[in-house]
Design a protein around this motif. Structure first.
Motif, PDB file in Angstrom:
ATOM      1  N   GLN A  83       7.096  -0.638   0.835  1.00 12.84           N
ATOM      2  CA  GLN A  83       6.627  -1.815   0.113  1.00 12.84           C
ATOM      3  C   GLN A  83       5.877  -1.367  -1.134  1.00 12.84           C
ATOM      4  OE1 GLN A  83       4.423  -3.714   3.357  1.00 12.84           O
ATOM      5  NE2 GLN A  83       6.022  -5.259   3.440  1.00 12.84           N
TER       6      GLN A  83
ATOM      7  N   TYR B   7       6.512  -7.510  -7.273  1.00 15.04           N
ATOM      8  CA  TYR B   7       5.829  -6.729  -6.245  1.00 15.04           C
ATOM      9  C   TYR B   7       5.819  -7.445  -4.890  1.00 15.04           C
ATOM     10  CZ  TYR B   7       4.119  -3.404  -9.715  1.00 15.04           C
ATOM     11  OH  TYR B   7       4.036  -2.436 -10.685  1.00 15.04           O
ATOM     12  N   ASP B   8       5.762  -6.634  -3.836  1.00 16.63           N
ATOM     13  CA  ASP B   8       5.695  -7.165  -2.476  1.00 16.63           C
ATOM     14  C   ASP B   8       4.280  -7.591  -2.111  1.00 16.63           C
ATOM     15  OD1 ASP B   8       8.461  -6.372  -1.904  1.00 16.63           O
ATOM     16  OD2 ASP B   8       7.672  -4.325  -1.882  1.00 16.63           O
TER      17      ASP B   8
ATOM     18  N   LYS C 159       1.528 -10.139   0.047  1.00 21.81           N
ATOM     19  CA  LYS C 159       0.731  -9.787   1.211  1.00 21.81           C
ATOM     20  C   LYS C 159      -0.355  -8.811   0.779  1.00 21.81           C
ATOM     21  CE  LYS C 159       4.269  -8.353   3.462  1.00 21.81           C
ATOM     22  NZ  LYS C 159       5.168  -7.795   4.512  1.00 21.81           N
TER      23      LYS C 159
ATOM     24  N   LEU D  62      -1.848  -5.476   0.993  1.00 15.75           N
ATOM     25  CA  LEU D  62      -1.447  -4.150   1.446  1.00 15.75           C
ATOM     26  C   LEU D  62      -2.655  -3.267   1.729  1.00 15.75           C
ATOM     27  CD1 LEU D  62       1.490  -3.488  -1.043  1.00 15.75           C
ATOM     28  CD2 LEU D  62       1.650  -4.300   1.324  1.00 15.75           C
TER      29      LEU D  62
ATOM     30  N   PRO E 250       2.702   1.544   2.230  1.00 13.75           N
ATOM     31  CA  PRO E 250       2.654   0.969   0.885  1.00 13.75           C
ATOM     32  C   PRO E 250       2.591   2.021  -0.216  1.00 13.75           C
ATOM     33  CG  PRO E 250       0.528   0.716   1.979  1.00 13.75           C
ATOM     34  CD  PRO E 250       1.453   1.302   2.993  1.00 13.75           C
TER      35      PRO E 250
ATOM     36  N   ASN F   3      10.990   0.404  -8.115  1.00 12.44           N
ATOM     37  CA  ASN F   3      12.005  -0.315  -7.357  1.00 12.44           C
ATOM     38  C   ASN F   3      13.371   0.352  -7.505  1.00 12.44           C
ATOM     39  OD1 ASN F   3      12.838  -2.626  -5.730  1.00 12.44           O
ATOM     40  ND2 ASN F   3      13.875  -3.351  -7.573  1.00 12.44           N
TER      41      ASN F   3
ATOM     42  N   ARG G  94      14.628   0.860  -0.086  1.00  7.78           N
ATOM     43  CA  ARG G  94      14.384  -0.560  -0.295  1.00  7.78           C
ATOM     44  C   ARG G  94      15.708  -1.306  -0.224  1.00  7.78           C
ATOM     45  NH1 ARG G  94       9.776  -2.613  -2.038  1.00  7.78           N
ATOM     46  NH2 ARG G  94      10.580  -4.179  -3.448  1.00  7.78           N
TER      47      ARG G  94
END
Length: 267
Positions: A3, A28-29, A65, A67, A229, A258, A267
């Motif tokens: 992530q 971004y996650d 979320k 991280l 992460p 990414n 990913r």
């Protein structure tokens, strides 16, 4: 799967709601929320109970979320608040620096003892305390990182392996990583040019702009089966930096990371 996140310190001149919206738009996650006293306190540990619901709502609304959280300091009073806040808000990892000075055996011993004790406390809150090798500090390279790993048995302790600090300590991060990967639970990442003390301007910290072999580093992460992460941490944003400038650094770095991790099937 790995992530990708960004530390909100890059957006220190803007509020957390603005930061989260732009971080999400970059792709971004998740986010590492900054609780660095004197630099950026998107999470103010002295009043985290007041902020809890708002921060959780902001992250949820933007599809992100939490991280991690960066506290930086080893101040026990602040870290106890950080452990409480992390448990309540849902933040799994707290990142700190080691303190002390490089090459001073007493400082290294003191840092390891403090980290060991605080890691045990972190475990009672269900969170992980991570430290990174930091230029000029007691833990600053692979040998001092290994010393901490050997002397801190707690499963609530981990290494935050930042390639820019390892690079500026005179090592090649992609070659240094395998020695410590077994305890790596968080990654701070950025680029830099040269091996001088400072990381450079925020633009030169964008991933792919500098001289670190970040592709090789990411390749070593994947080869080591790391699945935690990877968080962009860019230090040095000033009030004179516009929202467009800081967002450009975040967006450029996301595109790089990414693409690399997709190529590596992570990913």
């Amino acid at each position: 799967m790995i992530q990708i996140g960004v530390n909100s310190v890059l957006f220190k001149s803007y509020d957390f709601a603005q930061a989260a919206k732009l971080i999400a738009q970059c792709g971004y996650d998740g986010v590492e929320i900054s609780a660095i006293q004197g630099m950026c306190e998107h999470l103010d540990l002295s009043r985290w109970q007041e902020q809890k619901d708002e921060l959780q709502a902001i992250v949820q609304e933007n599809g992100l979320k939490f991280l991690s959280m960066e506290v930086a300091s080893l101040n026990e009073e602040r870290l106890l608040l950080a452990f409480e806040a992390a448990q309540a808000i849902g933040i799994p990892i707290i990142n700190v620096g080691p303190g002390g000075k490089s090459g001073v055996d007493e400082d290294l011993a003191a840092s390891i003892a403090t980290l060991s004790r605080l890691s045990e406390i972190a475990g009672t809150y269900g969170v992980t305390l991570c430290v990174k090798a930091h230029v000029g500090s007691s833990i600053y390279n692979t040998p001092t990182t290994l010393a901490a790993m050997e002397q801190i048995p707690s499963s609530s302790f981990g290494i935050d392996m930042d390639p820019s600090h390892i690079h500026r300590s005179g090592e090649n991060a992609e070659e240094a990583l395998p020695a410590v990967i077994s305890r790596v639970k968080h990654i701070h990442i950025r680029d830099c040019k040269g091996r001088e003390q400072g990381p450079g301007s925020i633009e030169l910290q964008a991933c792919g702009r500098g001289e670190i072999d970040l592709f090789g580093y990411c390749e070593a992460l994947v080869a080591g089966a790391y699945d935690g992460p990877v968080v962009l941490e860019v230090i040095g944003a000033q009030p004179t930096h516009t929202i467009e400038q800081v967002t450009a650094v975040a967006a450029e770095s996301y595109g790089y990371l990414n693409a690399v991790f997709k190529k590596l099937n992570a990913r």
